[in-house]
Design an enzyme around this catalytic site. Structure first.
Site, PDB file in Angstrom:
ATOM      1  N   SER A 127       0.852  -1.192   0.000  1.00  0.00           N
ATOM      2  CA  SER A 127       0.000   0.000   0.000  1.00  0.00           C
ATOM      3  C   SER A 127       0.886   1.240   0.000  1.00  0.00           C
ATOM      4  O   SER A 127       2.054   1.165  -0.413  1.00  0.00           O
ATOM      5  CB  SER A 127      -0.943  -0.047   1.206  1.00  0.00           C
ATOM      6  OG  SER A 127      -1.948   0.929   1.088  1.00  0.00           O
ATOM      7  N   ASN A 128       0.371   2.371   0.450  1.00  0.00           N
ATOM      8  CA  ASN A 128       1.172   3.598   0.475  1.00  0.00           C
ATOM      9  C   ASN A 128       0.695   4.483   1.635  1.00  0.00           C
ATOM     10  O   ASN A 128      -0.212   4.113   2.373  1.00  0.00           O
ATOM     11  CB  ASN A 128       1.088   4.330  -0.870  1.00  0.00           C
ATOM     12  CG  ASN A 128      -0.337   4.649  -1.243  1.00  0.00           C
ATOM     13  OD1 ASN A 128      -1.001   5.426  -0.577  1.00  0.00           O
ATOM     14  ND2 ASN A 128      -0.828   4.012  -2.306  1.00  0.00           N
ATOM     15  N   ARG A 129       1.304   5.661   1.773  1.00  0.00           N
ATOM     16  CA  ARG A 129       1.101   6.508   2.961  1.00  0.00           C
ATOM     17  C   ARG A 129      -0.171   7.350   2.917  1.00  0.00           C
ATOM     18  O   ARG A 129      -0.421   8.120   3.841  1.00  0.00           O
ATOM     19  CB  ARG A 129       2.304   7.432   3.141  1.00  0.00           C
ATOM     20  CG  ARG A 129       3.551   6.706   3.583  1.00  0.00           C
ATOM     21  CD  ARG A 129       4.753   7.646   3.542  1.00  0.00           C
ATOM     22  NE  ARG A 129       4.540   8.864   4.292  1.00  0.00           N
ATOM     23  CZ  ARG A 129       5.178  10.023   4.056  1.00  0.00           C
ATOM     24  NH1 ARG A 129       6.063  10.092   3.086  1.00  0.00           N
ATOM     25  NH2 ARG A 129       4.916  11.083   4.790  1.00  0.00           N
TER      26      ARG A 129
END
Ligand code: C5P
Length: 221
Positions: free
Chosen positions: A21-23
């Site tokens: 995923s990502n931030r």
């Protein structure tokens, strides 16, 4: 207007407990949704997994993967006049997803990735008179990269932000962006709250929609 907004990250599963995923926290997309409702628009918000509450009067659809988000956007777009693709969609996913948890002993040392579909690219044929706004989170060659995406993804506006700055981009309540329109000089904005940027983007959508109206539409109820 009916405005479709995407927000948050996507999750790309390797097995039932592990994912890429990502931030992204969804703050920017949710702020745009709130601004749109405050100005009297109908809003559908397609969100990846975030911990934010749904703003009042917003119709929310929760998704997890990029392919779920593509399906939701394709389903909802025909009912909407504008799309803001604020979501940080994962560009890649593991090639193989297992339905049982991988054991430490059988975990592959290398995970093969494949590209996810680009949502904006897939829906370009359905654009018509709809207004499309995208985001470009960059660390290098910000304007060159954002202008390339503006053209390739067929957008009316791209919001470029330099995510190397601590007060802009992921997780914070402020943003420092440059608005890039086709055939116009980039419009560099000062540091502002995500709420204020949300209002500015909705104002852009409203003015673009007004300009798109043909003379025969003018004055119609
Ligand atoms: O990932 P990238 O920098 O190319 O994303 C720029 C824009 O494209 C964003 O508006 C994002 O929501 C959208 N995007 C998309 N489909 C993807 C990846 C990104 O529509 N698979």
């Amino acid at each position: 207007m009916k405005i479709l907004i995407t927000a948050g990250p996507t999750r790309e599963y390797l097995d039932p407990v592990r994912f890429m995923s990502n931030r992204s926290t969804g703050k920017m997309g949710f702020a745009i949704a709130e601004a749109a409702v405050a100005r009297g628009h109908e809003v559908t918000l397609i969100s990846g997994p975030v911990i934010l509450g749904t703003p009042p009067e917003v119709s929310r659809i929760d998704i997890e993967t990029a392919r779920d988000m593509l399906a939701a956007v394709q389903k909802e777009l025909p009912e909407h006049d504008a799309l803001v693709m604020c979501a940080a969609v994962s560009d890649f996913r593991p090639k193989i997803t297992t339905c049982h948890k991988l054991k430490k002993s059988t975990m592959p040392p290398v995970i093969e990735l494949i590209a996810n579909p680009d949502i904006l690219h897939c829906i370009q044929p359905e654009k018509g008179n709809r207004i499309f706004v995208g985001f470009a989170a960059e660390t290098d060659n910000i304007f060159i990269e954002a202008e390339r995406k503006l053209k390739e993804k067929g957008l009316d506006l791209i919001v470029a932000n330099d995510i190397t700055q601590v007060d802009a981009g992921f997780e914070v309540d402020t943003n420092r962006v440059t608005l890039i329109h086709p055939e116009q000089e980039p419009e560099k904005l000062p540091l502002m709250s995500k709420a204020a940027l949300g209002e500015k983007l909705i104002e852009f959508i409203e003015s673009k929609n007004k300009a798109n109206c043909t003379p025969s539409d003018a004055g119609s109820v």
